[in-house]
Design a protein around this motif. Sequence first.
Motif, short mmCIF file in Angstrom:
data_model
loop_
_atom_site.label_atom_id
_atom_site.label_comp_id
_atom_site.label_asym_id
_atom_site.label_seq_id
_atom_site.Cartn_x
_atom_site.Cartn_y
_atom_site.Cartn_z
N TRP A 194 0.81 -1.22 0.00
CA TRP A 194 0.00 0.00 0.00
C TRP A 194 0.84 1.27 0.00
CZ3 TRP A 194 1.03 3.00 4.16
CH2 TRP A 194 1.37 2.40 5.37
N VAL A 197 1.16 1.52 -3.82
CA VAL A 197 -0.08 1.56 -4.60
C VAL A 197 -0.89 2.82 -4.31
CG1 VAL A 197 -2.31 0.42 -4.99
CG2 VAL A 197 -0.20 -0.94 -4.83
N LEU A 198 -1.02 3.19 -3.03
CA LEU A 198 -1.85 4.34 -2.68
C LEU A 198 -1.37 5.66 -3.30
CD1 LEU A 198 -2.89 3.69 1.05
CD2 LEU A 198 -4.28 3.52 -1.02
N ILE A 200 0.32 6.04 -6.04
CA ILE A 200 0.05 5.98 -7.47
C ILE A 200 -1.43 6.16 -7.76
CG2 ILE A 200 0.12 4.46 -9.49
CD1 ILE A 200 2.64 3.20 -8.35
N PHE A 201 -2.28 5.53 -6.96
CA PHE A 201 -3.73 5.63 -7.18
C PHE A 201 -4.22 7.06 -7.00
CE2 PHE A 201 -7.97 5.66 -5.20
CZ PHE A 201 -8.71 5.14 -6.24
N PHE A 202 -3.86 7.67 -5.87
CA PHE A 202 -4.33 9.04 -5.62
C PHE A 202 -3.68 10.04 -6.58
CE2 PHE A 202 -5.39 7.17 -1.45
CZ PHE A 202 -6.74 7.49 -1.42
N ALA A 204 -3.02 9.33 -9.72
CA ALA A 204 -3.79 9.18 -10.95
C ALA A 204 -5.14 9.87 -10.84
CB ALA A 204 -3.97 7.69 -11.27
N VAL A 205 -5.79 9.75 -9.66
CA VAL A 205 -7.08 10.43 -9.45
C VAL A 205 -6.92 11.94 -9.55
CG1 VAL A 205 -8.89 10.88 -7.76
CG2 VAL A 205 -8.07 8.55 -8.10
#
Length: 352
Positions: A194, A197-198, A200-202, A204-205
């Motif tokens: 995490w 991943v977190l 990268i995810f946020f 991208a958002v």
Amino acid sequence: MTALYLDSRFLFCRSVLMTDSEPVTRSDGRHGLEQVTLFNDHLKRLHAAGVPVDIGLGESLVGPKDRSLVTYLATIENDLLTRIHLNQRITDAIAESQHLSPRYRSAIEFWLQTDSVAAFEALVQPGRSQKILNRQVGTSLIQPLVLIILTFIAFIILCSFTVPQWASVYSQLWKQPTGLLGFLLQVRSTMPVWSVVLPIFFGAVAFLGYRRSAARNWSWLPGATRYHAAMRYADIADRLAILTEQRVALPEAMRMADPAFASEFETSPDKAPPLLHWAMTGDLDGEPLPKVLRFVARSYREAAEEFAGGLRNVFPALLAVLIGGSLVYGFGILLFLPMTELLHTISIPTRD
């Protein structure tokens, strides 16, 4: 500062697009089509220079599948050329063409009538106002974003150093970690996943949100709707001032300035914005109507600046309190509750 920057860029592009171009004259036939082509060329230059141009691509009844500005303008020119070959007047061709959106139609009619670059303002102003508001909101999000990043780093440090120390104390006491500490140990075991991943995810958002921010009008924000309305009314007043100086009748001037506003005013004039309603229907005490309309335009722009200033000053503080307070409260629970559970475990007497 943002508004001054965008205004200066528009003025620079306006000086560039007017270079080497002959004054526009009101005419019909092929020469009128040449003026339409010249108008479209200026729009392409503004678009290429990065100035937001909104000609209402989704408002035309007929149009190409490719809704890009260049393709759309080429479709308009081809349609008008066909009508000119059928010996239609350019004004009739513009009025009857289904390819023209109401916004573009009023702007080109304004251009042919007045020879004024205010016709470009009619197409640039909505996008420019939206861009200014986007920048205001984006600036407001910087402080909460920094708080979130710092809290995320602090949580990683908590899982990396503090949680193992608490777990070591439990093992020395021959106790099994339970409750929140047990949950934190499970979170720590998946930290390699995490922690990568977190972000990268946020990220991208946030990137997708930034890319799509141009389509948002932020109407849910306090003052955003009034900001857009004030900028629109200021633009309408400016165009009405130019048209009335050209001795265009007020009903026709309203239609050319903004068809939607003209329709609203005809349906329910009492619901029109107060200053515009006063300028068009009230007793001006001998003052020329164009002068009064320019005063109205300045007043609405000042009101829009006040609304934007409110967003710039109030919104960041509100976000900082809500997000920052929530993060501090949550982190405090994660930090002190395991310690409280540890003290409670130690205080329980053991049975021999």
